[in-house]
Design a protein around this motif. Structure first.
Motif, mmCIF file in Angstrom:
data_model
loop_
_atom_site.group_PDB
_atom_site.id
_atom_site.type_symbol
_atom_site.label_atom_id
_atom_site.label_comp_id
_atom_site.label_asym_id
_atom_site.label_seq_id
_atom_site.Cartn_x
_atom_site.Cartn_y
_atom_site.Cartn_z
ATOM 1 N N PHE A 24 25.536 25.480 -35.813
ATOM 2 C CA PHE A 24 24.715 25.784 -34.642
ATOM 3 C C PHE A 24 23.248 25.873 -35.051
ATOM 4 N N ARG A 25 22.365 25.533 -34.122
ATOM 5 C CA ARG A 25 20.933 25.600 -34.402
ATOM 6 C C ARG A 25 20.506 27.040 -34.665
ATOM 7 N N ASP A 26 21.058 27.948 -33.870
ATOM 8 C CA ASP A 26 20.666 29.347 -33.985
ATOM 9 C C ASP A 26 21.774 30.225 -33.425
ATOM 10 N N PHE A 27 21.572 31.523 -33.526
ATOM 11 C CA PHE A 27 22.585 32.467 -33.073
ATOM 12 C C PHE A 27 22.819 32.363 -31.570
ATOM 13 N N ALA A 28 21.753 32.187 -30.787
ATOM 14 C CA ALA A 28 21.890 32.126 -29.331
ATOM 15 C C ALA A 28 22.825 30.997 -28.916
ATOM 16 N N GLN A 29 22.680 29.840 -29.549
ATOM 17 C CA GLN A 29 23.566 28.714 -29.236
ATOM 18 C C GLN A 29 25.005 29.038 -29.612
ATOM 19 N N ALA A 30 25.195 29.674 -30.771
ATOM 20 C CA ALA A 30 26.537 30.023 -31.221
ATOM 21 C C ALA A 30 27.209 31.007 -30.248
ATOM 22 N N LEU A 31 26.451 32.001 -29.807
ATOM 23 C CA LEU A 31 27.009 32.993 -28.891
ATOM 24 C C LEU A 31 27.374 32.360 -27.554
ATOM 25 N N ARG A 32 26.498 31.514 -27.021
ATOM 26 C CA ARG A 32 26.798 30.845 -25.744
ATOM 27 C C ARG A 32 28.056 29.980 -25.879
ATOM 28 N N TYR A 33 28.164 29.282 -27.024
ATOM 29 C CA TYR A 33 29.321 28.409 -27.235
ATOM 30 C C TYR A 33 30.616 29.222 -27.235
ATOM 31 N N TRP A 34 30.640 30.315 -27.978
ATOM 32 C CA TRP A 34 31.877 31.066 -28.113
ATOM 33 C C TRP A 34 32.218 31.862 -26.858
ATOM 34 N N ARG A 35 31.215 32.316 -26.144
ATOM 35 C CA ARG A 35 31.517 33.003 -24.881
ATOM 36 C C ARG A 35 32.135 32.009 -23.892
ATOM 37 N N ALA A 36 31.572 30.792 -23.835
ATOM 38 C CA ALA A 36 32.140 29.766 -22.962
ATOM 39 C C ALA A 36 33.514 29.336 -23.439
ATOM 40 N N ARG A 37 33.685 29.267 -24.744
ATOM 41 C CA ARG A 37 34.979 28.861 -25.312
ATOM 42 C C ARG A 37 36.085 29.827 -24.907
ATOM 43 N N ARG A 38 35.754 31.099 -24.832
ATOM 44 C CA ARG A 38 36.733 32.107 -24.442
ATOM 45 C C ARG A 38 36.820 32.275 -22.924
ATOM 46 N N GLY A 39 35.920 31.636 -22.187
ATOM 47 C CA GLY A 39 35.935 31.762 -20.730
ATOM 48 C C GLY A 39 35.466 33.123 -20.252
ATOM 49 N N TYR A 40 34.612 33.773 -21.038
ATOM 50 C CA TYR A 40 34.113 35.097 -20.681
ATOM 51 C C TYR A 40 32.794 34.962 -19.924
ATOM 52 N N SER A 41 32.633 35.774 -18.903
ATOM 53 C CA SER A 41 31.306 35.962 -18.312
ATOM 54 C C SER A 41 30.537 36.933 -19.205
#
Length: 295
Positions: A24-41
């Motif tokens: 990931f480019r940065d932490f923000a991208q990683a967090l967005r990816y994993w939250r979406a991956r889990r289907g979490y709001s």
């Protein structure tokens, strides 16, 4: 038999490098990816992690920077694999939290003994230990004999435990595939495991490269699309092996190590094969040898 074709497909399990790639480019991208991956709001992640929704929003936009402890808390709330928690830490500029030892490391001696015990107890039936990308790590003697027989290995020519990707070995036309009457069904099932890892890791990862290399094998992409998983009557998928006058029907179980704190241990899979009919059980009983030890 020339083994270089399917051995060349081994990907992953490199030694002497960090336990996670910076995907990931940065932490923000990683967090967005994993939250979406889990289907979490953001609200759901806030409830699971105990971190305010406002702070999560700031983290995802890059307006706030996380601490190491906060990243580990988010990784736990998102139930991320240990390798991916390391990747998130790296993306934020922190060192990995979880080590990736070799299975030969003295600190993993107890794990190695446990694996040896499980492989030995599975005799006379085959059992394998693989990593998350299905690279072969260990196997018992019944598995070694079965693969040697299927691959027409010469007397004294042993199947190596290094450099073998089990899924590629199964699906390659120069591997076990000619002995799989239901290879298309097996193909669809095996690809599912790699696709799951590729989705978790994201683009450019080792799992994605492995998936691409498998889909490039002749007929694999078409086979995976042709199988209808709802059409089977049995409660489990059988792997049918046919060679000469012998037909074997097997099903498998997959186990993992409990409460891992090491990337290597977390990613180990113990695949045990069991006979799906009496004839297959009798065939393996006839192959029993006194040692029954693992490789």
């Amino acid at each position: 038999m020339d083994m270089t074709g399917w051995q060349a497909g081994r990907i992953g399990q490199d030694t002497g490098r960090p336990a996670a790639e910076g995907l990931f480019r940065d932490f923000a991208q990683a967090l967005r990816y994993w939250r979406a991956r889990r289907g979490y709001s953001q609200l759901r992640l806030s409830a699971e992690s105990g971190i305010s929704q406002r702070h999560i929003s700031f983290l995802e936009s890059g307006r706030s920077q996380p601490s190491r402890e906060l990243i580990l808390r988010l990784g736990n709330a998102l139930d991320m694999p240990l390798r991916q928690r390391n990747a998130m830490l790296l993306a934020a500029g922190f060192a990995p939290a979880y080590r990736e030892r070799s299975l030969t490391d003295p600190e993993l001696a107890a794990v190695r003994r446990a694996l040896d015990f499980m492989l030995t107890q599975q005799a006379p039936y085959p059992a394998l230990v693989v990593d998350r990308l299905w690279n072969l790590v260990m196997l018992n003697q019944p598995a070694r004999r079965l693969m040697g027989w299927l691959l027409n290995l010469a007397p004294g020519q042993a199947l190596p435990t290094e450099g073998v990707n089990v899924i590629r070995l199964m699906l390659d036309a120069h591997g076990i595939r000619p002995c799989l009457p239901n290879w298309q069904e097996v193909c669809a099932d095996l690809l599912h495991w790699v696709q799951r890892e590729a989705m978790a890791d994201g683009p450019g990862s080792e799992a994605t490269r492995l998936l691409e290399s498998l889909l490039a094998l002749p007929g694999v992409r078409q086979a995976a699309r042709a199988v209808n998983p709802d059409s089977h009557a049995l409660p489990f998928m059988t792997v049918t092996l046919h060679k000469g006058d012998t037909e074997l029907r097997l099903f498998t179980t997959i186990a993992t190590m409990g409460t891992p704190r090491d990337v290597t241990v977390h990613e180990l899979r113990i695949e045990s094969f069991f006979p799906a009919d009496a004839g297959t059980a009798a065939w393996f009983q006839a192959q029993v040898c006194p040692d029954g030890a693992s490789a």
